[in-house]
Design an enzyme around this catalytic site. Structure first.
Site, PDB file in Angstrom:
ATOM      1  N   ARG B  29       0.643  -1.081   0.114  1.00 59.36           N
ATOM      2  CA  ARG B  29       0.063  -0.089   0.064  1.00 59.36           C
ATOM      3  C   ARG B  29       0.906   1.258  -0.063  1.00 59.36           C
ATOM      4  NH1 ARG B  29      -5.096  -1.671   0.249  1.00 59.36           N
ATOM      5  NH2 ARG B  29      -5.297  -3.934   1.368  1.00 59.36           N
ATOM      6  N   ASP B  30       0.509   2.147  -0.712  1.00 61.19           N
ATOM      7  CA  ASP B  30       1.162   3.551  -0.749  1.00 61.19           C
ATOM      8  C   ASP B  30       0.890   4.398   0.508  1.00 61.19           C
ATOM      9  OD1 ASP B  30       2.039   5.658  -3.129  1.00 61.19           O
ATOM     10  OD2 ASP B  30       1.451   6.492  -1.305  1.00 61.19           O
ATOM     11  N   ILE B  31       2.022   4.808   1.159  1.00 61.11           N
ATOM     12  CA  ILE B  31       1.883   5.435   2.475  1.00 61.11           C
ATOM     13  C   ILE B  31       1.109   6.612   2.494  1.00 61.11           C
ATOM     14  CG2 ILE B  31       3.901   6.618   2.343  1.00 61.11           C
ATOM     15  CD1 ILE B  31       4.882   5.598   5.195  1.00 61.11           C
ATOM     16  N   GLU B  95       9.111   9.983  -7.443  1.00 55.91           N
ATOM     17  CA  GLU B  95       9.845  10.495  -6.135  1.00 55.91           C
ATOM     18  C   GLU B  95      10.911   9.303  -5.738  1.00 55.91           C
ATOM     19  OE1 GLU B  95       6.661  11.049  -3.646  1.00 55.91           O
ATOM     20  OE2 GLU B  95       6.309  13.172  -4.281  1.00 55.91           O
ATOM     21  N   HIS B 100       7.933   1.695 -10.013  1.00 51.53           N
ATOM     22  CA  HIS B 100       6.926   1.202  -9.359  1.00 51.53           C
ATOM     23  C   HIS B 100       5.766   1.536 -10.090  1.00 51.53           C
ATOM     24  CE1 HIS B 100       8.191   5.365  -7.908  1.00 51.53           C
ATOM     25  NE2 HIS B 100       6.883   5.588  -7.765  1.00 51.53           N
TER      26      HIS B 100
END
Lengths: 116, 116
Positions: B29-31, B95, B100
């Site tokens: 999961r993306d933070i 980033e 990804h």
């Protein structure tokens, strides 16, 4: 497929601003650009969508990205950056069911999705 | 790479909410989620970005998409639809320089980029 808009672009039956042809791909300008550079990369043979990837030759998928990267160089956005996107289904906003990779760039693209 | 955040997630040195592991991929999961479902799919081996695709095994790229589609099913967004996205460079908003793929869904995602 006989009634597929993008198949007709590949065959030349419908005009489009084609910017590049790979061995198995066609890249053309989106008719409704969302950014200064907005190009669609499609496989020449009809593949419906990304959801069932696995039934196809993996090299075709990779060639779509190689075509996108080549076009990014041609358009002068390779260094500044870009976004590569597949949409699937209603929430994704997919409109034409012939697999297409969006190449977007030419300005700061900002958030990946519009916040609610 | 020893100083790569995502390599450390693969190795378990940095915790993440891992939702699925493919043979050569990790999905977590993306933070900072931008949608109800926002998951990142990465190759376990370090690949910097999509721009120079062609130097790698095409099956890895395809496996990333297969992993994304599997996770979309698991998350219950396969039918409603989703968006799959790579960002590259400053304009793309990249980033972390470990390749990804963003999987976004769970609501109508709207425009592909924010209009200026």
């Amino acid at each position: 497929m006989s009634d597929c808009l993008f198949c007709k672009i590949v065959s030349g039956d419908i005009p489009a601003q084609v910017v590049y042809n790979g061995p198995n791909t066609t890249a053309f300008r989106d008719i409704n650009p969302q950014a200064p550079v907005h190009i669609l990369i499609i496989p020449n043979h009809h593949i419906e969508h990304i959801r069932d990837w696995g039934a196809y030759d993996n090299n075709i998928l990779a060639e779509m990205f190689q075509t996108a990267n080549t076009v990014a160089e041609m358009e002068g956005i390779a260094d500044s950056g870009y976004r590569l996107m597949f949409n699937y289904g209603a929430d994704g906003g997919m409109e034409v069911y012939h697999l297409h990779l969006h190449l977007l760039g030419g300005r700061m693209l900002g958030p990946m999705v519009v916040r609610q």
